[in-house]
Structure formats: structure tokens, C-alpha cells
Design an enzyme around this catalytic site. Structure first.
Site, PDB file in Angstrom:
ATOM      1  N   TRP A 180      38.213  -1.311  -8.063  1.00 24.18           N
ATOM      2  CA  TRP A 180      37.383  -0.670  -9.087  1.00 24.18           C
ATOM      3  C   TRP A 180      38.242   0.121 -10.059  1.00 24.18           C
ATOM      4  O   TRP A 180      38.006   0.112 -11.262  1.00 24.18           O
ATOM      5  CB  TRP A 180      36.333   0.238  -8.441  1.00 24.18           C
ATOM      6  N   ASP A 182      35.528   8.182 -11.223  1.00 19.10           N
ATOM      7  CA  ASP A 182      34.513   7.268 -10.702  1.00 19.10           C
ATOM      8  C   ASP A 182      34.204   7.712  -9.274  1.00 19.10           C
ATOM      9  O   ASP A 182      35.002   7.497  -8.366  1.00 19.10           O
ATOM     10  CB  ASP A 182      35.053   5.830 -10.731  1.00 19.10           C
ATOM     11  N   LYS A 194      25.099   3.626  -3.924  1.00 22.01           N
ATOM     12  CA  LYS A 194      25.806   3.918  -2.674  1.00 22.01           C
ATOM     13  C   LYS A 194      25.211   5.164  -1.988  1.00 22.01           C
ATOM     14  O   LYS A 194      24.980   5.163  -0.805  1.00 22.01           O
ATOM     15  CB  LYS A 194      27.300   4.151  -2.929  1.00 22.01           C
TER      16      LYS A 194
HETATM   17  C1  LIG Z   1      30.093  -0.061  -6.390  1.00 18.69           C
HETATM   18  C2  LIG Z   1      31.129   0.541  -7.241  1.00 18.69           C
HETATM   19  C3  LIG Z   1      31.184   0.322  -8.629  1.00 18.69           C
HETATM   20  C4  LIG Z   1      30.316  -0.705  -9.319  1.00 18.69           C
HETATM   21  O1  LIG Z   1      29.177  -0.235  -9.784  1.00 18.69           O
HETATM   22  P1  LIG Z   1      28.101  -1.196 -10.506  1.00 18.69           P
HETATM   23  O2  LIG Z   1      26.920  -0.292 -10.461  1.00 18.69           O
HETATM   24  O3  LIG Z   1      27.947  -2.439  -9.695  1.00 18.69           O
HETATM   25  O4  LIG Z   1      28.583  -1.456 -11.870  1.00 18.69           O
HETATM   26  C5  LIG Z   1      32.138   0.987  -9.367  1.00 18.69           C
HETATM   27  N1  LIG Z   1      33.015   1.809  -8.787  1.00 18.69           N
HETATM   28  C6  LIG Z   1      33.013   2.026  -7.448  1.00 18.69           C
HETATM   29  C7  LIG Z   1      34.020   2.941  -6.844  1.00 18.69           C
HETATM   30  C8  LIG Z   1      32.075   1.397  -6.642  1.00 18.69           C
HETATM   31  O5  LIG Z   1      32.070   1.588  -5.316  1.00 18.69           O
END
Ligand SMILES: *Cc1c(COP(=O)(O)O)cnc(C)c1O
Length: 365
Positions: free
Chosen positions: A103, A175, A199
Site C-alpha cells: 500500500w 495511511d 478494516k
Molecule cells: C485496505 C487498505 C487500503 C485500500 O483501501 P481501499 O479502500 O480498498 O482503497 C489502503 N491502505 C491500507 C494500509 C489498507 O490496508
């Protein structure tokens, strides 16, 4: 009642039961309107109360200072990969990126698409298969950076920053999609935070963002309207029709988080879950081989390990499923097992998994 499984999926992931039960109870007649929350105007007072409560709960749970805006946006974590640099990496600005997993790498790549010269990778552990995080000494933030971007929890590789990078006066941009609200933390070194909801918070598609006023003031004014943070900040995230159902579920989850004692109580539960699971892995280190090489970097949210053979991995997943536990198959490129235990997974549920792991070693070790 219908049977619920123990859910170890990495995302979308399980949600705590009480917020879902509340949604069930209010489904057909929300707040006395005779409609569900997704059937009423986003300008109605009943919806606005939910919207504002979700934002107020985020501020309260995280102790968000006055000089931050909390925005509820769409497009998941991925849209923020480009929206952040579009807003803040323009006009000769530079930004630093710490690459610690898939990511983080995607975020960096998107920033390069937006501004090839401006986006700089200052640290990466890709050469080591992302099995550890860069050390503090390996993360040298350039003082001229508008922000330094990192991923607090690497969902795929199972590493997690317990201490955030030190960046002096450079704002952190993070993030937090897979570990937002897992514990209390000081928001003030951050200029920008984002977390896809699926999540730890609610339904996919919704993304919670926090932006500090000094960064908001620097955003590129020449962007299309929907991509401007400032538009959403000015409109209290009601510029266009927001994802009302997702925000309603978010509100239910946050209200529940507060009810069970807030982020301190949630952290205590997450620490206990980590002790239980890593305890079993470490007791049987010859059988359960952890992916991460530096113990201090091990994530309390996503735990990757492999058994001595792919055949045993498969049997583990199958027998766990028969015992009521789902979502344990490893990420496709890594194989093995991945246990994702976000806030909704209880200590008791992790104990069930650990008991299963102990039994599995006795039979197959
Ligand atoms: C799941 C995840 C994403 C992706 O998010 P989307 O909502 O599918 O765009 C981005 N960064 C991290 C760290 C993730 O775990």
C-alpha cells in the site's frame, strides 16, 4: 439468532456485533421517520444528527485539536493516494515517502504520477521483502518536504509502527487504513491522516480523513471541485450526497467504541490479543514461522506466519473453518496464514484460535 463465525478477514473485516444489531433494529424505521437511514434526505435533521455525531465522536475519541478538520470522503484509501499529492504536492513542493509495503508503494507511485520530481522515496525495505520497518536512523526526512507519508500498519506484510517516524517540523501524512483507532495517539505531529473504513470502522468506500488547517491552507486551488479538501471542509462533508448508510454504520461503531471505554480500553484488548497470538507462535517457533524478522515491528492487527508446508497451511485453514473461524488464508503472494484481528475481534475469539493452534501443533508438529 443466525450463526456468526469468528471473522479474521483482512478487509472488509468483521464489525462489533452491537453496532450491527442497532442497525438491524433501526433498519425499517430510523429515528421515528418510518424509513431507513439510506432512504431519507442527507439534508434532513435526522440524518444530519447522525453525520455530526460521527464527526464529534471521532474528535472526542482521538482528542482531535481544534485546528484540524475531520472529513468523511469517498473513494476508499486508494483515492487518497492521489488526492493528497494533487492537493499538496504542486507548485514546486516536495514530499517524502517511506515505502514499507504494497500500500505504501502504491501511495508513492500515485504521488509520482501527480508530480514526478516532487515525490521522493526516502526509505524502503522492499529489498528485504518488507519483513521489517526502516529504523529511525534510516528515515531521514528532508526539511523542505511539505509532508512525509508513511503507512502506520502494513496490512499485507504484518508490520506496524509502534512509534511514528520523527520528522521535526515536517508534518506527518499517514495511511492508517488498517490500524486507525486501535489505540490513543497524539494527533499533533500529523498534518494529514486517512483511513479507509472497512478494516476498523465500517463499510468500504468511506474514508475518514483528518487535515490540519496549515496544510488545508496550502492546497492547490486549481483542482476540480470534488478533489479539493477545502470544498469538503467548508461543507462539513456535505458538499454532495455523502455515503449516508456507511456514515450511519460508522456512527454506530464509534458510539460503541465510546461505550466500551474508548481507545484506552480498546488498546488494552488489542495488547492482550497480541500476547496470546504471538505467545503461541513464539512457543512453537519451529512450526509457526512468522514472516516479520524484527519482533518490535510485529503488527497487532495483521499477523503472517507459515506452517512447515503449503499442505499444512491448507489443512490449517480448512480445519479452522470447520471450527467456525474464517479469513485465515494468507495473502495471495505470500501464502501461509494471515490472522487479521482488528478491534472487532475479541480476546475470547483470539483465545479460541490459540487453543486451535496449540491443538494443531500437537497433532501435526
Ligand atoms: C485496505 C487498505 C487500503 C485500500 O483501501 P481501499 O479502500 O480498498 O482503497 C489502503 N491502505 C491500507 C494500509 C489498507 O490496508
Amino acid at each position: 439468532m443466525s450463526k456468526r463465525v469468528i471473522n479474521f478477514y483482512a478487509g472488509p473485516a468483521g464489525l462489533p456485533l452491537p453496532p450491527l444489531e442497532r442497525a438491524r433494529d433501526e433498519m425499517l424505521d430510523f429515528a421515528g421517520t418510518g424509513m431507513s437511514v439510506m432512504e431519507i434526505s442527507h439534508r434532513s435533521k435526522e440524518y444530519e444528527a447522525v453525520h455530526n455525531e460521527a464527526i464529534a465522536l471521532l474528535r472526542e475519541l482521538l482528542n482531535v485539536p481544534e485546528n484540524y478538520k475531520v472529513l468523511l470522503l469517498q473513494g476508499g484509501g486508494n483515492l487518497q493516494f492521489c488526492m493528497l499529492p494533487m492537493n499538496l504536492l504542486w507548485g514546486g513542493r516536495k514530499a517524502d515517502y517511506v515505502v514499507t509495503g504494497s500500500w505504501a508503494k502504491k501511495a508513492y507511485k500515485e504521488a509520482q504520477i501527480v508530480n514526478k520530481e516532487g515525490a521522493r522515496c526516502i526509505a524502503s525495505t522492499e529489498g528485504e521483502g518488507f519483513r521489517r520497518l526502516p529504523t529511525a536512523a534510516e528515515i531521514q526526512v528532508n526539511p523542505d518536504a511539505t509532508y512525509v507519508h508513511f503507512t502506520s500498519n502494513n496490512t499485507i506484510y504484518g508490520t506496524q509502527f509502534k512509534q511514528f517516524p520523527q520528522a521535526g517540523n515536517v508534518p506527518l501524512a499517514c495511511d492508517m487504513s488498517s490500524d486507525f483507532l486501535w489505540r490513543p495517539f497524539d494527533v499533533s505531529p500529523f498534518g494529514f491522516i486517512y483511513a479507509g473504513a472497512q478494516k476498523n470502522l465500517g463499510p468500504s468506500g468511506l474514508v475518514v480523513t483528518l487535515i490540519r488547517d496549515d496544510l488545508l491552507a496550502q492546497c492547490n486551488p486549481a483542482l476540480p471541485t470534488m478533489l479539493k479538501y477545502g470544498i469538503h471542509a467548508d461543507a462539513n462533508s456535505l458538499f454532495n450526497t455523502p455515503p449516508t448508510w456507511s456514515i450511519y454504520i460508522l456512527r454506530n461503531v464509534l458510539a460503541y467504541n465510546k461505550q466500551i471505554g474508548g481507545l484506552g480500553a480498546i488498546e488494552a484488548s488489542n495488547q492482550r490479543k497480541g500476547e496470546l497470538l504471538y505467545g503461541s507462535i513464539d512457543r512453537h517457533a519451529g512450526f509457526y514461522k512468522g514472516y516479520v524478522t524484527v519482533p518490535a515491528d510485529r503488527s497487532l492487527m495483521n499477523i503472517d506466519f507459515a506452517l512447515p508446508s503449503a499442505e499444512l497451511d491448507d489443512r490449517f485453514v480448512k480445519e479452522a473453518k470447520a471450527a467456525g473461524m474464517v479469513g485465515l488464508k494468507g495473502y495471495r503472494d505470500l501464502g501461509g496464514i494471515r490472522v487479521s484481528m482488528y478491534n472487532a475481534v475479541t480476546v475470547e475469539q483470539v483465545q479460541v484460535l490459540v487453543d486451535f493452534m496449540e491443538g494443531f501443533v500437537r497433532k501435526n508438529g
